[in-house]
Design a protein around this motif. Sequence first.
Motif: not given
Length: 160
Positions: A31-32, A37-40, A44-49
């Motif tokens: 679960i962790l 993995s989902l948080l990473r 990374s997508q938020a940084l690109r935006v």
Amino acid sequence: MTSTITATASLLPTATGQLSTQPPITQIIPILRATFSLLRTFLSQALRVVVALATPLLIFVPLISRLLAPVILVFHIVLDATVYTPYTIISNVAAALYPLYMFCGVACIFGAVLGILGRSLVTLSNNIIAPELPKATESLQALSMRPRKRRRKSSFTENS
């Protein structure tokens, strides 16, 4: 007799019983792993935006820096006069006086240790050579227990 055999057989662990008694940490690890993995991926997508939205704003950076240059220069001069120069002077003086500071510190520590050691050795040798007599200490205590009479000081002097 058959009932006792089946009762003892049901108490023995089976293969399915061992799988259900795994420690809880082994159930939490997948679960962790999935959560991180989902948080990473999200970060990374938020940084690109953010980079894509901020790129057009980079055009204004030279303009803003040229407009703020006088304020930055005054701030740098004030900071240099009030912080950097005194810090440099104090650090250079401290570096120059470090040997003297160490010499005096070591001399004070050594003098204190030598004085304490000397006093304790003299006290020890006096107690070995001539121990105190009990009568002398009793007479000294009797003398110190007597109340002393104090003279009153007059507020008027004889010459006035």
